[in-house]
Design an enzyme around this catalytic site. Structure first.
Site, short mmCIF file in Angstrom:
data_model
loop_
_atom_site.label_atom_id
_atom_site.label_comp_id
_atom_site.label_asym_id
_atom_site.label_seq_id
_atom_site.Cartn_x
_atom_site.Cartn_y
_atom_site.Cartn_z
N LYS A 190 0.85 -1.09 0.01
CA LYS A 190 0.03 -0.27 0.10
C LYS A 190 0.66 1.25 -0.08
O LYS A 190 0.39 2.11 -0.61
CB LYS A 190 -1.08 0.17 1.17
CG LYS A 190 -1.96 -1.27 1.49
CD LYS A 190 -2.83 -1.14 2.54
CE LYS A 190 -3.77 -2.34 2.64
NZ LYS A 190 -2.91 -3.56 2.91
N ASP A 242 5.91 2.22 17.66
CA ASP A 242 4.53 1.62 17.86
C ASP A 242 3.60 2.81 17.48
O ASP A 242 3.62 3.78 17.83
CB ASP A 242 4.59 1.76 19.54
CG ASP A 242 3.11 0.73 19.84
OD1 ASP A 242 2.33 0.98 18.97
OD2 ASP A 242 2.92 0.62 21.08
N CYS A 321 -8.31 -6.82 7.43
CA CYS A 321 -8.41 -7.84 6.64
C CYS A 321 -9.15 -8.84 7.50
O CYS A 321 -9.33 -10.07 7.45
CB CYS A 321 -7.41 -8.66 5.80
SG CYS A 321 -5.99 -8.77 6.98
#
Length: 757
Positions: A190, A242, A321
């Protein structure tokens, strides 16, 4: 006891040939080893079926189709890099050569489906076929097509990417001036799409926008670097943090420190992955609802952190997903509720015509691993409060729930268009987040001088976005002791003085992962640059302040370049960020460069960025010249066309630019420009182009590469090869010693190549 004795002590007694091993699913062991392979994973999960049938996210009457599609292998998909001028040529090559060769072809008794374009992807730049990766790799009938895919993927001209993962970048509506944050970027498919969109206008070498690609896994960051490097962009930076506590950055605007807010944010969060069952078959046996319950909190923290850093009017895409509402609509609903109207779901139903999707749901229940259902938080027993949180349920206020418009979320089901499962939501920021309203947008210099810097390790271990916001609020308002402020002030002045963006001189907490080399910007008065500027007659507009190296000591062997905007980010945030990589290589030092007028030669990686600023040492070549240069190792000048020969014979030895301009009057020739790096020797000339890029250009010119193995060298006829007595041998020896010289082209000869166009 010796090593060998220890080994014998624990050896199993020999098993009779052909005897079955019960622990291995009844496999037999013969002389050739284990027979029959590992037992296949049974594609069944009763808990999965029970859960999703109860939630009713699949339309009535489509359940059998849904489950059947999940058990089928995922079709292979590929995407052509759209911003490159070669995209049309690659598409032409695919449609008129490779796809035609697949017609009426059968592999293992299965008819090969000719690839078809994805109906919803613009300009036919994405295609899918029923060929799995396994078949592509193993079948000799598809060897030529597979070699093409591998080579073009390495060159950055094609990306093999799952169809549904192409959707989030498209819905971001990226423009070249946008500042973009990819929060969970690895492995990078992406991210490459985002870079493509930034470079939509190839005539602009430095777009105003940039991409900061982040990932929490240090090792996966290097995979991300590899993906991004294929596109050779000066506008990409890879960082390691993070995502739920990624530091807020500042930039210098007219002498003031401003908080960097992003115009576009991609928030593709970690998820349970039950939409990937078609390619990750392990999910069938490992799936439980516990995965979603454990990930929900992290997903919400990452989305909240993204919303905090989004600019007003900006767009953030949240995607997973997973098909589970606990990871999807529940996160969006909780984020909208926390935002108190600062965020809203955008209606993107008309933005990708041809894409089939289901609207988001507004009612769902939560199920435990043992099958117990809860419709509301108040039904959850006290003992499960740490596992099941209130944000996992839909809002109880119906008016508030309707105002959220959760139906604007997109859920892609596998059986609708033969894809994986996916969820996407597009959020638009209308106002600052409620807890950020008191923070000033602009910091003056005095406030910045008092700002205590936070090490990357501290930022990376901060888990609660609200706590992080509170900390940043203190930073912005100037909280902190005078000693810290004094040290920070000195550090900043040193940064501006020497342009070094690396670890701070003061003692800090140790960062995890590999130690990175510093990013050292070259001072404008550095004596290294004037010879380069003179040799290549660089345009006065060349942004020399954007040049950097990765060393503070010794000779500078390679020079890199970043955009002006990324330079601003680097100089102002060196202590906040752990930068893994940024910039593209534009010049390499020659081993014996002092013999020439310039010690640095051009690098192919950055030639398309540099070319607009170079006014000297440019040789215009024909298509036949390009074929000669790419198929012969050191062709003599006499091998070139008369026009090219007249240009090269009067040039001094050293690096050159070889430019091919398409002839619009002759449509049968290559219709895209080519810029190559070369070396003008004593009597010969050669190119410095990586192997896969050479193969790419040759294919685009209608030449078929014959060799398949990497160890097969360039096929040179006797008249092309330079003998020791010929003057070209000296140049060949010089370039052979250069560590930057690319590999030879395997099995390719202009005379033996067959036309493919």
């Amino acid at each position: 006891m010796g090593r060998r004795a220890r080994g014998r002590r624990f050896q199993q007694p020999p098993q009779p040939e052909g005897e079955e091993d019960a622990s291995d699913g009844g496999r037999k062991r013969g002389q050739a080893g284990w027979e029959g392979g590992y037992p296949e994973i049974v594609k069944e999960n009763k808990l999965f079926e029970h859960y999703y049938q109860e939630l009713k996210i699949v339309p009535e009457g489509e359940w059998d189709q849904f489950m059947e599609s999940l058990r089928e292998p995922l079709p292979a998909t590929l995407r052509i890099t759209g911003y490159k001028s070669h995209a049309k040529e690659i598409l032409h090559c695919l449609k008129n050569k490779y796809f035609k060769e697949l017609e009426d072809l059968e592999v293992d008794g299965q008819k090969v489906e000719v690839p078809q374009p994805l109906s919803w992807y613009p300009e036919e730049l994405a295609w899918h076929t029923n060929l799995s990766r396994k078949i592509l790799r193993k079948s000799p009938l598809l060897a030529k097509f597979h070699q093409f895919l591998v080579s073009e993927t390495e060159s950055g001209n094609i990306s093999r990417q799952e169809a549904v993962s192409m959707i989030p970048p498209l819905l971001l509506n990226v423009e070249p001036h946008h500042k973009i944050l990819d929060m969970c970027a690895a492995p990078g498919s992406k991210t490459t799409q985002l870079i493509e969109m930034l470079h939509a206008d190839m005539s602009v070498p430095f777009p105003e926008g940039f991409v900061i690609a982040n990932d929490v896994d240090n090792k996966r960051c290097y995979l991300l670097v590899h993906q991004a490097k294929r596109l050779s962009s000066p506008c990409i930076m890879v960082v390691n943090h993070d995502a739920s506590s990624i530091p807020r950055l500042t930039v210098d605007v007219d002498g003031r420190k401003e908080i960097l807010f992003y115009d576009r944010i991609l928030c593709d969060v970690p998820c349970s992955g039950d939409g990937t069952m078609r390619k990750n078959i392990d999910v069938w046996k490992k799936w439980t609802t516990l995965n979603s319950l454990q990930l929900h909190g992290l997903q919400l923290r990452i989305a909240t952190r993204g919303a905090e850093q989004l600019a007003e009017g900006g767009r953030m895409v949240y995607s997973t997903c997973s098909l589970n509402p606990v990871e999807d609509e529940a996160v969006i609903a909780a984020l909208l509720e926390k935002s108190e109207g600062a965020l809203e779901l955008a209606d993107v139903s008309a933005e990708l015509p041809g894409l089939k999707w289901m609207p988001g749901v507004s009612q769902w229940k939560v199920m435990t691993r043992d099958g117990q259902w809860f419709a509301d938080w108040h039904e959850v027993p006290q003992g499960r409060h740490t596992q099941i949180r209130p944000t996992m349920f839909p809002p109880t206020d119906l008016e508030k729930l309707q105002a959220m418009h959760l139906e604007r979320c997109l859920r892609i089901l596998p059986h609708h268009q033969n894809t994986g499962g996916f969820f996407v939501a597009v959020l638009v920021k209308k106002a600052p987040m409620p807890w950020n309203k008191r923070q000033p947008k602009v910091q003056n210099k005095s406030a910045e001088a008092r700002e205590p810097r936070v090490s990357s390790h501290v930022a990376a271990t901060e888990g609660n976005p609200s706590d992080q916001s509170e900390l940043e609020s203190q930073m912005i308002t100037g909280a902190g002791d005078s000693e810290t402020a004094h040290n920070t002030e000195n550090t900043e002045s040193n940064e501006k003085k020497d342009g070094v963006c690396g670890p701070p001189p003061s003692k800090k907490m140790k960062l995890f992962g590999f130690k990175e080399d510093p990013f050292v910007f070259i001072p404008e008065d550095d004596p290294l640059f004037p010879p380069i500027e003179k040799f290549y007659a660089l345009d006065p507009s060349f942004p020399r302040m954007n040049l950097l190296t990765r060393t503070t000591e010794g000779k500078k062997r390679q020079l890199y370049m970043v955009s002006k905007e990324l330079r601003n980010v680097l100089l102002n945030n060196s202590e906040k960020m752990k930068v893994i990589n940024t910039g593209i290589k534009v010049w390499c030092r020659n081993n014996s460069g002092e013999e020439f007028d310039c010690a640095f030669r051009l690098a192919q990686e950055g030639i398309y960025t540099l070319y607009p600023f170079i006014n000297s040492r440019i040789i215009t070549v024909s298509m036949e010249d390009v074929k000669t240069l790419l198929t012969q190792e050191n062709p003599f000048f006499r091998k070139l066309s008369s026009e090219a020969y007249s240009q090269v014979k009067d040039l001094a030895k050293g690096s050159v630019v070889l430019k091919y301009e398409p002839d619009s009057a002759n449509p049968d020739t290559l219709q895209c420009p080519i810029v190559l790096c070369g070396w003008r020797g004593k009597a010969s000339i050669r190119t410095f182009v990586p192997k896969n890029e050479r193969l790419h250009y040759l294919r685009m010119m209608g030449l078929e590469v014959l060799g398949e193995k990497k160890k097969e060298g360039v096929i040179l006829t006797n008249e092309n090869a330079a003998s020791p007595e010929q003057p070209g041998d000296e140049d060949a020896k010089q370039t052979a010693q250069d560590p930057c010289v690319p590999d030879s082209v395997p099995g390719c000869d202009a005379a033996a190549a067959e036309p493919s166009r």
